[in-house]
Motif scaffolding. Structure first.
Motif, mmCIF file in Angstrom:
data_model
loop_
_atom_site.group_PDB
_atom_site.id
_atom_site.type_symbol
_atom_site.label_atom_id
_atom_site.label_comp_id
_atom_site.label_asym_id
_atom_site.label_seq_id
_atom_site.Cartn_x
_atom_site.Cartn_y
_atom_site.Cartn_z
ATOM 1 N N GLN A 128 0.660 -1.328 -0.148
ATOM 2 C CA GLN A 128 -0.055 -0.068 -0.005
ATOM 3 C C GLN A 128 0.890 1.351 -0.035
ATOM 4 O O GLN A 128 0.338 2.423 -0.236
ATOM 5 C CB GLN A 128 -0.924 -0.045 1.135
ATOM 6 C CG GLN A 128 -1.984 -1.345 1.169
ATOM 7 C CD GLN A 128 -2.565 -1.085 0.068
ATOM 8 O OE1 GLN A 128 -3.452 -0.107 -0.219
ATOM 9 N NE2 GLN A 128 -2.549 -2.057 -0.925
ATOM 10 N N TYR A 135 -6.702 -3.373 -5.936
ATOM 11 C CA TYR A 135 -5.322 -2.868 -5.353
ATOM 12 C C TYR A 135 -5.735 -1.809 -4.146
ATOM 13 O O TYR A 135 -5.112 -1.803 -3.067
ATOM 14 C CB TYR A 135 -4.452 -2.490 -6.063
ATOM 15 C CG TYR A 135 -3.165 -1.977 -5.605
ATOM 16 C CD1 TYR A 135 -2.126 -2.588 -5.050
ATOM 17 C CD2 TYR A 135 -2.982 -0.439 -5.784
ATOM 18 C CE1 TYR A 135 -0.890 -1.842 -4.360
ATOM 19 C CE2 TYR A 135 -1.748 0.318 -5.313
ATOM 20 C CZ TYR A 135 -0.866 -0.451 -4.618
ATOM 21 O OH TYR A 135 0.310 0.258 -4.159
ATOM 22 N N LEU A 136 -6.530 -0.910 -4.634
ATOM 23 C CA LEU A 136 -6.687 0.255 -3.572
ATOM 24 C C LEU A 136 -8.155 -0.366 -2.539
ATOM 25 O O LEU A 136 -8.442 0.535 -1.847
ATOM 26 C CB LEU A 136 -7.181 1.447 -4.475
ATOM 27 C CG LEU A 136 -6.220 2.264 -4.962
ATOM 28 C CD1 LEU A 136 -6.851 3.530 -5.875
ATOM 29 C CD2 LEU A 136 -5.057 2.534 -4.128
ATOM 30 N N PHE A 164 -7.027 -3.802 1.141
ATOM 31 C CA PHE A 164 -6.331 -3.443 2.431
ATOM 32 C C PHE A 164 -7.173 -3.034 3.408
ATOM 33 O O PHE A 164 -7.003 -3.586 4.637
ATOM 34 C CB PHE A 164 -5.210 -2.619 2.143
ATOM 35 C CG PHE A 164 -4.219 -2.460 3.283
ATOM 36 C CD1 PHE A 164 -3.429 -3.417 3.755
ATOM 37 C CD2 PHE A 164 -4.271 -1.028 3.998
ATOM 38 C CE1 PHE A 164 -2.631 -3.191 4.754
ATOM 39 C CE2 PHE A 164 -3.306 -0.907 5.076
ATOM 40 C CZ PHE A 164 -2.524 -1.975 5.436
#
Lengths: 280, 260
Positions: B105, B133-134, B137
């Motif tokens: 991140q 990907y964003l 997390f």
């Protein structure tokens, strides 16, 4: 507790439970249990025999290891020393997990489950199909004063009702031994004495064996066949008092001469222990 | 923008409509009163006209960006949940993976985006990967925090009833972690949308991000603002849907707050 298997082969089991059996055969025999947490000895040489159908209350000052004792009996913790016999068979403490119906101090109801589904939690975990479990619980609702509340959620109930749901969960989990850890501790005194009488009725009706922790001396005497007074840390069984008051017990028995005599005796013992734990 | 999203969280659609209306009014009034030039801030009727006269690229862009975002969000949510459960169960995995997650991140999305486009080309998949990907997390971290915060007494109780690890997970831990999970999911809605929009900047022909970029190069503020408003619409609708689901699923939580 690895010494247990050795204990069996040495015939330790036969020497267990020398005490007179009141009601039934021994369900659980605890022999010289000791439990330490670092430098603190929570329990020291605690021995108790629990016989079928008995109602035993445990009373003592804060920090006398009552909760440790309960965790061991519930199979959640193991003693450092001592032996446990389940139906006169030596076992490891962990084997008691799932063998005892445990009710902790807080009701610990799941907020997303209805009254009915909270009550069946234990038997559902055991594998009873939900529909069958619900039908079973539905029949028990009136006896627990919860009729018509099956679809309510815990946040919609009073403290006393929540406690009864938790008790119902414990009763539905059909185990010979029920462990109740100060179940009425958070209730006001009126609700409390009502719940005590009600619990005795249910207990007699369902013929269970109960081990009950309390801080309240009246409650301890009123409910019990036997009262165990525990000492301040390290926790030991200081006194074992048989209560021969006739059953069924009525609310006004607490003002009777016999009751008072027992209470005076126990108070003296407990006071001594409280002073000790206060001074330390 | 967050200030007018907030009312949805309380489920008050009337106040939300009122807020949007007030903002539109303030916009329009200031444009008219202060005679703001079109290239600073176009008036709302101009934007409406643009959208109604040339709807096709906007509609296509909306659908495209929404697909990228939703695929990324869905996969990110599943992945985040799964990794949280596994990390909670196996301390070893947590100690191995969580630092890697954190490092991942810290890589700027620009660097990561370039690599993804090289791997997956200028496809919808590439943008979904960036949205993912964003997304994962915040889901992982929030769900993990939720799973960790389960009352140990509650766990002991279920254990005393003989509950297996799996029963513990489904009956107690996952439901208990839901409030934290939804917090993560609401954050993830916003980040997945940025991921999809930014992903399009690495090269594509359709999408709201593409429209934003083209309008910028053409200094076409009307189209630029049209695209911005559509991105905001997409984001707030998704947020509203998640908030509505949360309210339904966590009915017990808000009522509990009142009681205690």
């Amino acid at each position: 507790m690895t010494t247990n298997s050795a204990a069996i082969s040495e015939g330790w089991v036969e020497s267990v439970s020398p005490r007179a059996v009141t009601k039934g055969s021994s369900i659980l025999g605890l022999q010289n249990l000791t439990k330490r947490f670092g430098a603190i000895t929570a329990l020291e040489n605690v021995s108790v025999d629990i016989n079928k159908g008995e109602f035993i209350t445990v009373i003592g000052p804060s920090g006398c290891g009552k909760s440790t004792l309960f965790n061991i009996v519930a199979g959640l913790d193991s003693p450092d020393d001592g032996h446990i016999a389940h139906h006169s068979r030596a076992i490891d403490a962990r084997e008691l997990l799932g063998q005892v119906a445990f009710m902790p101090q807080q009701d610990l109801l799941l907020p997303w489950r209805t009254v009915l589904d909270n009550a069946i939690l234990a038997i559902e975990l055991e594998g009873t199909p939900r529909a069958k479990a619900r039908a079973q619980a539905l029949k028990m609702l009136p006896e627990f004063g919860l009729k018509g509340f099956e679809k309510h959620y815990p946040h919609q109930l009073s403290g006393g009702m929540r406690q009864r749901v938790a008790l119902m969960r414990t009763f539905l989990f059909r185990r010979e031994l029920m462990l109740l850890d100060e179940p009425f501790g958070a209730l006001d005194s009126l609700t409390r004495s009502m719940m005590q009488r009600w619990l005795l009725e249910i207990w007699q009706h369902h013929e269970r064996t109960v081990l009950f922790i309390t801080h309240d001396i009246d409650e301890a005497i009123f409910l019990a066949d036997r009262v165990l007074v525990m000492s301040a840390r390290p926790g030991r069984v200081k006194l074992e008092q048989r209560i021969d008051l006739p059953r069924p017990r009525r609310g006004d028995i607490v003002t009777s001469e016999e009751f008072m005599a027992i209470k005076r005796r126990l108070l003296a013992e407990i006071e001594e222990e409280s002073m000790k734990s206060f001074a330390s | 923008m967050k200030a007018w999203i907030a009312p949805i969280m309380r489920g008050n659609s009337f106040r939300l409509a009122l807020g949007v209306l007030a903002m539109a009014l303030a916009w329009q009034l200031s444009v008219v009163l202060f005679k703001v030039p079109v290239h600073y801030l176009p008036s709302l009727p101009l934007i409406a006209e643009r959208l109604s006269h040339y709807p096709d690229p906007f509609i296509a862009g909306f659908i495209r960006t929404a697909s990228e975002m939703l695929i990324g969000l869905a996969v990110g949510t599943l992945f985040g949940l799964l990794s949280a459960v596994i990390m909670q169960r196996y301390r070893m995995v947590r100690h191995l993976l969580l630092p890697l997650f954190i490092i991942s991140q810290t890589i700027p999305v620009i660097a990561f985006g370039a690599i993804v486009v090289m791997w997956f080309g200028n496809s919808l998949l590439a943008k979904a990967v960036i949205a993912f990907y964003l997304t994962f997390f915040t889901i992982t971290v929030n769900t993990l925090a939720g799973l960790d915060s389960v009352d140990p007494k509650q766990i002991s109780l279920l254990r005393s009833f003989g509950a297996s690890n799996q029963q513990l997970l489904w009956r107690l831990q996952l439901p208990s972690a839901l409030p934290a999970f939804f917090t993560g999911l609401k954050l993830a809605v916003a980040t997945s949308l940025s991921g999809a929009v930014v992903g399009e900047w690495f090269g594509d022909t359709t999408g709201l991000g593409v429209l934003l970029l083209q309008s910028m190069y053409n200094e076409d503020t009307i189209s630029l603002w049209s695209a911005i408003l559509l991105v905001a619409l997409l984001g707030s609708v998704c947020f509203g849907v998640v908030a509505a689901i949360e309210k339904r699923v966590l009915f017990w939580q808000h009522k509990q707050d009142i009681n205690h």
